[in-house]
Design a protein around this motif. Structure first.
Motif, short mmCIF file in Angstrom:
data_model
loop_
_atom_site.label_atom_id
_atom_site.label_comp_id
_atom_site.label_asym_id
_atom_site.label_seq_id
_atom_site.Cartn_x
_atom_site.Cartn_y
_atom_site.Cartn_z
N THR A 295 0.22 -7.51 -1.60
CA THR A 295 -0.68 -7.61 -0.94
C THR A 295 -1.05 -8.34 -0.33
O THR A 295 -0.73 -9.42 0.98
CB THR A 295 -1.66 -6.37 -0.88
OG1 THR A 295 -1.46 -5.09 -1.29
CG2 THR A 295 -2.39 -6.48 0.43
N GLU B 207 2.42 2.29 -3.66
CA GLU B 207 1.00 2.19 -4.68
C GLU B 207 1.09 4.40 -3.91
O GLU B 207 0.83 5.24 -4.90
CB GLU B 207 -0.05 1.82 -4.67
CG GLU B 207 -1.22 1.95 -4.94
CD GLU B 207 -2.24 1.38 -5.35
OE1 GLU B 207 -2.85 1.07 -6.03
OE2 GLU B 207 -2.60 1.20 -4.41
N ARG B 208 0.96 3.84 -2.74
CA ARG B 208 0.76 6.32 -2.12
C ARG B 208 1.49 6.52 -3.15
O ARG B 208 1.40 7.70 -3.23
CB ARG B 208 -0.20 5.87 -0.60
CG ARG B 208 -0.99 4.99 -0.36
CD ARG B 208 -1.07 5.54 1.29
NE ARG B 208 -0.26 4.94 1.51
CZ ARG B 208 -0.23 4.09 2.82
NH1 ARG B 208 -0.98 3.50 2.46
NH2 ARG B 208 0.75 3.52 3.62
N TRP C 80 0.84 -1.04 -0.44
CA TRP C 80 0.02 0.26 0.14
C TRP C 80 0.56 1.15 -0.08
O TRP C 80 0.74 2.05 -0.52
CB TRP C 80 -0.88 0.26 0.69
CG TRP C 80 -1.71 -1.07 1.08
CD1 TRP C 80 -2.55 -1.91 1.75
CD2 TRP C 80 -3.27 -0.55 0.04
NE1 TRP C 80 -3.04 -2.98 1.36
CE2 TRP C 80 -4.23 -1.99 0.61
CE3 TRP C 80 -3.98 0.10 -0.82
CZ2 TRP C 80 -5.12 -2.38 0.04
CZ3 TRP C 80 -4.97 0.24 -1.12
CH2 TRP C 80 -5.89 -0.95 -0.57
N ARG D 165 0.65 -4.22 -6.62
CA ARG D 165 0.22 -3.97 -5.14
C ARG D 165 -0.61 -4.72 -4.91
O ARG D 165 -0.84 -5.08 -3.42
CB ARG D 165 -0.55 -2.09 -4.98
CG ARG D 165 -0.42 -2.17 -4.13
CD ARG D 165 -2.14 -2.48 -3.17
NE ARG D 165 -3.51 -2.62 -3.74
CZ ARG D 165 -4.55 -2.60 -4.15
NH1 ARG D 165 -4.80 -3.33 -3.21
NH2 ARG D 165 -5.08 -2.23 -4.97
#
Length: 379
Positions: free
Chosen positions: A268, A254-255, A251, A264
Motif C-alpha cells: 500500500t 488482503e480482502r 487492499w 498489504r
C-alpha cells in the motif's frame, strides 16, 4: 558542478502537500473523501525515492573516507538545525503557553535530538515531539549508507537493490512472526513499526531512486534528444498510476485472503516507489510543457521550502486543535485557506531564518566543500 533540475524541486512541494492534506483533512472536514480514495502518506515514499535520485545525480563519483564524512556532515547541516528548532519550539508551546501537560522522557529527548527515533518500535518514541520527524531519522540512515551504496554502483546496483528489497521483506517477516497487530490504540509495536517506520524497511525506496538517478546520468540525454515532447506528461501519469493502483492492489489482495496486513501495508505504501523511480527518470529527461510549468519559479520556491512545510505543518494544525476557539464560527474553507497561508508563510521564515543560515554556518566548518554542493543543498 551539475546543474539543478527545477522540475524535480517543484515536485517536492506536491509531495509535502499530500502529507499536509492527510494530517489536516479531519480538522477541516473538506478533504476527507479525498484522503479515503488516495493513500496520501505515499508522499513520504516519493520523498525517499527523490532523495536517492538527487543524491546520485549530484554525487555519483563520491569516494574516499574524507569526502564521505564531508558528505554526511553536509546532509546533517541540511536537516538537523530546522529539526532541533521545531523540536524545541513544540516543547515550549506545549509545555508553557498551551499548558498541555506535556511530559517527555530522557529517552524520547535523546532519540529525537539525535534523529534515531525511527529505530525504536514504540510510537511513544518515534512520534515524540514533532511526530513527522521520524522520516528524518530514516533519511539519516540513508545518508550514512549512501557512501557505501554509491561505491561501484554501476556494477553493483542490482545486488544492492536486491539486498534492500530483502530488508523490506525481512521487516514484513518480523511483523508477521512476532504477531504484531495492524492497529493498536496504546503504545504498542504494530506492523507499521516494522514495515513503515523501521529504517532498513524503507531502504529499497531510496535505492530505487539511486537506480533512477544513475539511469538518468547514463540515458537521460538520449530521451531528451529523441524530441518526444510528451515525456513529462507520461512521467506524471506513471507517478499518478502508481499512487492510485498500488494501494488498491494491496487492499484487494488482503480482502481475498492472499496476503496479511503486514505485506498489504508494504504494498500500500512502498510498492509505488517503482512507479516513482520511473516517473522521476522520465521527468528529469523531458523538455516539454510539463517540465516548463514545473520549472516556474514560484513552484520551485515552494519546493525549496517544502522541508520546512513538512516540519511545521502539523504543529500548526495541532495548535488549532488545542485552541478551537480561534476558528469557532468561521467557514471551514476560510479556515483552511488561512491555515495554508500561515503554514507557507511560517515555513518560508523557518527556511530563511533557521534552515539556510544554520546550514551555511555548519558547512563553513568543512574546510573543503564536497563537489556539487549547490545541488546537495537543494536535495
Amino acid at each position: 558542478m551539475k546543474t539543478s533540475i527545477p522540475a524535480l524541486t517543484s515536485l517536492r512541494f506536491f509531495a509535502a502537500a499530500m502529507i499536509v492534506i492527510q494530517h489536516s483533512a479531519s480538522y477541516f472536514h473538506i478533504w476527507e473523501d479525498f484522503t479515503k480514495t488516495f493513500t496520501l502518506i505515499q508522499g513520504v515514499t516519493f520523498f525517499f525515492v527523490l532523495s536517492g535520485f538527487i543524491l546520485t545525480y549530484a554525487h555519483s563519483n563520491l569516494s574516499g573516507v574524507g569526502n564521505s564524512v564531508k558528505f554526511i556532515w553536509a546532509r546533517i547541516s541540511r536537516v538537523w538545525p530546522a529539526h532541533i528548532f521545531t523540536m524545541g519550539l513544540l516543547y515550549y508551546l506545549w509545555a508553557y503557553p498551551y499548558a498541555t501537560g506535556l511530559v517527555v522522557t530522557a529517552e524520547q529527548t535523546l532519540l529525537s535530538a539525535t534523529l534515531t527515533q525511527a529505530w525504536s518500535q514504540l510510537p511513544s518514541n518515534f512520534f515524540a515531539f514533532n511526530g513527522v520527524a521520524w522520516t528524518l531519522s530514516v533519511e539519516m540512515f540513508f545518508y550514512a549508507m549512501f557512501p557505501l551504496l554509491i561505491l561501484n554502483f554501476s556494477k553493483t546496483w542490482h545486488i544492492k537493490l536486491a539486498i534492500s528489497f530483502a530488508l523490506a521483506m525481512a521487516a514484513v517477516f518480523i511483523a508477521v512472526s512476532t504477531n504484531a497487530p495492524a492497529y493498536a490504540s496504546g503504545d504498542v509495536v504494530t506492523t507499521a513499526s516494522w514495515v513503515y517506520i523501521w529504517p532498513p524497511a524503507r531502504l529499497f525506496e531510496f535505492v530505487l531512486g539511486m537506480v533512477a538517478g544513475k539511469a538518468f546520468l547514463v540515458y537521460g540525454h538520449k530521451v531528451k534528444e529523441s524530441g518526444f515532447k510528451s515525456v513529462g506528461l507520461v512521467a506524471l501519469l506513471v507517478i499518478l498510476a502508481g499512487s492510485y493502483y498500488m494501494p488498491a492492489i494491496g487492499w484487494s489482495l488482503e480482502r481475498q485472503g492472499l496476503i496479511g496486513p503486514a505485506l498489504r501495508g508494504w504494498i500500500t505504501v512502498s510498492s509505488s516507489s517503482v512507479f516513482y523511480a520511473i516517473g522521476l527518470f522520465l521527468l528529469a529527461s523531458s523538455t516539454g510543457t510539463v517540465t516548463y510549468i514545473l520549472s516556474w519559479r514560484p513552484l520551485v520556491l515552494l519546493g525549496e521550502i517544502s522541508f520546512s512545510i513538512y516540519l511545521i505543518h502539523q504543529m500548526i494544525i495541532r495548535s488549532l486543535m488545542i485552541n478551537p476557539t480561534w476558528t469557532a464560527g468561521i467557514d471551514p474553507v476560510v479556515v483552511m485557506i488561512g491555515y495554508w497561508t500561515v503554514t507557507i508563510a511560517a515555513s518560508y521564515l523557518l527556511w530563511v531564518l533557521i534552515e539556510k543560515p544554520c546550514q551555511r554556518m555548519m558547512l563553513k566548518l568543512i574546510k573543503r566543500r564536497p563537489a556539487n554542493i549547490t545541488e546537495l543543498q537543494k536535495a
